[in-house]
Design an enzyme around this catalytic site. Structure first.
Site, short mmCIF file in Angstrom:
data_model
loop_
_atom_site.label_atom_id
_atom_site.label_comp_id
_atom_site.label_asym_id
_atom_site.label_seq_id
_atom_site.Cartn_x
_atom_site.Cartn_y
_atom_site.Cartn_z
N SER A 125 -18.49 25.82 13.55
CA SER A 125 -18.40 24.68 14.48
C SER A 125 -17.55 25.04 15.69
CB SER A 125 -17.74 23.52 13.72
OG SER A 125 -17.32 22.52 14.61
N TYR A 150 -10.73 19.78 7.96
CA TYR A 150 -12.13 20.16 8.13
C TYR A 150 -12.22 21.42 8.99
CZ TYR A 150 -16.81 20.40 10.05
OH TYR A 150 -18.04 20.87 10.45
N LYS A 154 -13.57 25.56 8.37
CA LYS A 154 -14.53 26.36 9.16
C LYS A 154 -13.89 27.69 9.59
CE LYS A 154 -17.94 23.73 8.65
NZ LYS A 154 -18.98 24.14 7.72
P1 NAD Z 1 -24.84 16.57 6.12
O1 NAD Z 1 -23.74 15.90 5.40
O2 NAD Z 1 -25.90 15.75 6.71
O3 NAD Z 1 -25.51 17.67 5.18
C1 NAD Z 1 -24.82 18.37 4.19
C2 NAD Z 1 -25.69 18.37 2.94
O4 NAD Z 1 -25.01 19.12 1.94
C3 NAD Z 1 -25.92 16.97 2.36
O5 NAD Z 1 -27.29 16.81 2.07
C4 NAD Z 1 -25.07 16.93 1.09
O6 NAD Z 1 -25.65 16.11 0.11
C5 NAD Z 1 -25.04 18.40 0.71
N1 NAD Z 1 -23.85 18.84 -0.03
C6 NAD Z 1 -22.55 18.67 0.29
N2 NAD Z 1 -21.76 19.26 -0.62
C7 NAD Z 1 -22.59 19.83 -1.54
C8 NAD Z 1 -22.38 20.57 -2.73
N3 NAD Z 1 -21.16 20.85 -3.17
N4 NAD Z 1 -23.46 20.99 -3.42
C9 NAD Z 1 -24.72 20.72 -3.00
N5 NAD Z 1 -24.97 20.02 -1.89
C10 NAD Z 1 -23.92 19.58 -1.16
O7 NAD Z 1 -24.14 17.49 7.24
P2 NAD Z 1 -24.80 18.23 8.48
O8 NAD Z 1 -24.46 17.49 9.71
O9 NAD Z 1 -26.21 18.56 8.21
O10 NAD Z 1 -23.92 19.56 8.51
C11 NAD Z 1 -24.36 20.74 7.88
C12 NAD Z 1 -23.32 21.82 8.09
O11 NAD Z 1 -23.09 22.02 9.48
C13 NAD Z 1 -21.96 21.51 7.46
O12 NAD Z 1 -21.43 22.72 6.95
C14 NAD Z 1 -21.15 21.03 8.65
O13 NAD Z 1 -19.78 21.26 8.48
C15 NAD Z 1 -21.71 21.91 9.76
N6 NAD Z 1 -21.54 21.33 11.10
C16 NAD Z 1 -21.99 20.07 11.35
C17 NAD Z 1 -21.82 19.53 12.62
C18 NAD Z 1 -22.27 18.12 12.92
O14 NAD Z 1 -21.78 17.55 13.89
N7 NAD Z 1 -23.19 17.55 12.17
C19 NAD Z 1 -21.19 20.29 13.62
C20 NAD Z 1 -20.76 21.57 13.32
C21 NAD Z 1 -20.93 22.10 12.05
C1 WQD Z 2 -18.01 12.86 21.11
C2 WQD Z 2 -17.35 12.14 22.29
C3 WQD Z 2 -15.38 10.89 21.70
C4 WQD Z 2 -17.31 7.84 19.28
C5 WQD Z 2 -17.00 16.03 16.08
C6 WQD Z 2 -16.18 16.96 15.25
C7 WQD Z 2 -16.62 18.39 15.47
C8 WQD Z 2 -18.12 18.54 15.24
C9 WQD Z 2 -18.90 17.51 15.99
C10 WQD Z 2 -18.47 19.25 12.96
C11 WQD Z 2 -15.82 12.23 22.24
C12 WQD Z 2 -16.48 9.97 22.21
C13 WQD Z 2 -17.09 8.94 20.07
C14 WQD Z 2 -17.12 6.55 19.81
C15 WQD Z 2 -16.54 7.55 21.92
N1 WQD Z 2 -18.47 18.35 13.87
N2 WQD Z 2 -16.71 8.80 21.38
N3 WQD Z 2 -16.74 6.46 21.12
O1 WQD Z 2 -15.34 14.58 18.37
O2 WQD Z 2 -16.77 16.03 19.87
O3 WQD Z 2 -16.83 16.38 17.44
O4 WQD Z 2 -18.37 16.19 15.74
O5 WQD Z 2 -18.14 20.39 13.02
O6 WQD Z 2 -15.91 19.18 14.59
O7 WQD Z 2 -14.82 16.83 15.63
O8 WQD Z 2 -17.86 14.34 18.37
O9 WQD Z 2 -19.42 12.46 18.41
O10 WQD Z 2 -17.10 12.11 17.48
O11 WQD Z 2 -17.39 12.42 19.92
O12 WQD Z 2 -16.18 7.40 23.09
O13 WQD Z 2 -17.27 5.53 19.13
O14 WQD Z 2 -17.65 10.74 22.18
O15 WQD Z 2 -14.13 10.47 22.17
O16 WQD Z 2 -15.38 12.36 23.55
P1 WQD Z 2 -16.58 15.32 18.58
P2 WQD Z 2 -17.97 12.77 18.46
#
Ligand code: NAD
Ligand code: WQD
Length: 335
Positions: A125, A150, A154
């Site tokens: 991330s 979190y 990562k």
């Molecule tokens: P999500 O929660 O939608 O998907 C994760 C999936 O993993 C879910 O279906 C959940 O049921 C499953 N899961 C969790 N723990 C498990 C376990 N121990 N065994 C089996 N299944 C398990 O999340 P996502 O948004 O699809 O994110 C996927 C990956 O990407 C994660 O590693 C997350 O940290 C990373 N990521 C997400 C974002 C984001 O904003 N969505 C940003 C950066 C990184």
């Molecule tokens: C985006 C912008 C808020 C909600 C998070 C995690 C990051 C990654 C992605 C996993 C910011 C603003 C939000 C609201 C708002 N996930 N906002 N009102 O914070 O960039 O990142 O998700 O790895 O690790 O920290 O994403 O969607 O929460 O916010 O004004 O009700 O929207 O302040 O500027 P963020 P976000």
């Protein structure tokens, strides 16, 4: 046909990636414990791709199940999504995050070692960059001390993989996602936020749908053009496609590990996102300007030079489609 294990493959990014993998001709096996997903997503994936999908409902921390799955299928690669992802919850319950995100990764690495699977794609991330000192951030921008447990999982996940694979015949691609948003154009799969969303786009779509009364913009006094924070929003389908490219790349790459930013390279402010949503969906959004949210980074967006060159990947969708698809999905979310 190459066989790929997708952990967390019924989740938000996983489900879109499974569709792209199947459409690219991979045989996919998903392991998901349904903690943040449902089996209905399997049917929807199959409907989009026209392929059947093998789903093992299990926790990846169940070593016996994992062993059996690896033994049965003999995978060519693993895409590891399964993890918890709520920043706020990780502050309240860090152990839950260490246990699942680090513990789960260790199980996957151990199974890959034991069963001699050589290619890993890991979900990292942009959170690893924290408050970056330079913009846009490149893959060489220094990693900062994590701002949440979190984030720690990562950073540690990346380090663990880099350390472990030195001694193994495993190659890894670490993908640092920026802000994934939007949904599949079919509106059959998308994000299923748990409770009140903390992320911007699900909050917007839930407000427009009448589930939330009003969106609060967290601050308009930042040092940006319109005062609101800037992020690099990336359409989840583009992000999914990057995984297919990364997998092919891992098979032939010279180094043992490569890191890529996955974003569009464009910074968009919160107020620009709201305007794009209103225009694309022909709606007026109820929002107000509130105070800053603790821990928010003022702005971050990716330098995408490396991924464009090495993976020959770049994002196709713009903010308009991200908003439109997110709204179509919101109206179609299974209840
Ligand atoms: P999500 O929660 O939608 O998907 C994760 C999936 O993993 C879910 O279906 C959940 O049921 C499953 N899961 C969790 N723990 C498990 C376990 N121990 N065994 C089996 N299944 C398990 O999340 P996502 O948004 O699809 O994110 C996927 C990956 O990407 C994660 O590693 C997350 O940290 C990373 N990521 C997400 C974002 C984001 O904003 N969505 C940003 C950066 C990184
Ligand atoms: C985006 C912008 C808020 C909600 C998070 C995690 C990051 C990654 C992605 C996993 C910011 C603003 C939000 C609201 C708002 N996930 N906002 N009102 O914070 O960039 O990142 O998700 O790895 O690790 O920290 O994403 O969607 O929460 O916010 O004004 O009700 O929207 O302040 O500027 P963020 P976000």
């Amino acid at each position: 046909m190459k066989k790929i294990l997708v952990t967390g493959g019924l989740g938000y990014i996983g489900s879109h990636t499974v569709v792209e993998l199947q459409e690219a001709g991979y045989e996919v096996v998903v392991i998901d414990n349904l903690d943040n997903s449902s089996l209905e997503i399997k049917n929807r994936i199959e409907k989009i791709s026209g392929c059947t999908l093998e789903v093992i409902v299990s926790d990846i921390n169940n070593e016996d199940v994992l062993d059996e799955v690896f033994e049965t299928y003999r995978f060519d690669g693993v895409i590891h999504f399964a993890a918890y992802k709520a920043v706020g919850e990780s502050v309240e319950n860090p152990i839950k995050y260490y246990r699942n995100n680090i513990g789960g990764l260790i199980q996957i690495l151990a199974a890959m070692q034991k069963h001699e699977v050589s290619n890993l794609i890991f979900s990292s991330s942009c959170t690893v960059y924290g408050v970056a000192k330079e913009l846009p951030v490149t893959e060489n921008t220094p990693i900062q001390l994590a701002e949440s447990p979190y984030g720690t999982t990562k950073i540690m996940g990346e380090e663990l993989i880099q350390d472990f694979i030195q001694y193994q015949s495993i190659k890894a691609v670490l993908l640092r996602y920026f802000n994934p948003v939007g949904a599949h154009p079919s509106a059959l799969i998308g994000e299923l936020p748990n409770g009140v969303p903390s992320n911007l786009v699900p909050y917007i779509t839930q407000t427009a749908a009448g589930i939330r009364e009003q969106l609060t913009v967290h601050g308009n006094d930042y040092n940006t053009e319109d005062g609101s924070c800037i992020r690099d929003y990336i359409h989840v389908v583009d992000l999914a496609k990057a995984h297919v490219k990364a997998l092919a790349y891992a098979e032939t790459m010279k180094d043992k590990v490569e890191v890529f930013n996955v974003g569009t390279g464009n910074g968009t402010s919160v107020l620009e996102i709201i305007r794009a949503f209103e225009q694309q969906c022909n709606l007026k959004l109820n929002y107000r300007i509130g105070p800053r949210r603790e821990g928010d980074v003022e702005q971050i967006f990716a330098d995408t030079t490396k991924i464009k060159k090495a993976l020959k990947w770049e994002a196709d969708y713009g903010i308009e489609e991200m908003m439109y698809h997110a709204w179509m999905w919101q109206k179609n979310i299974p209840t």
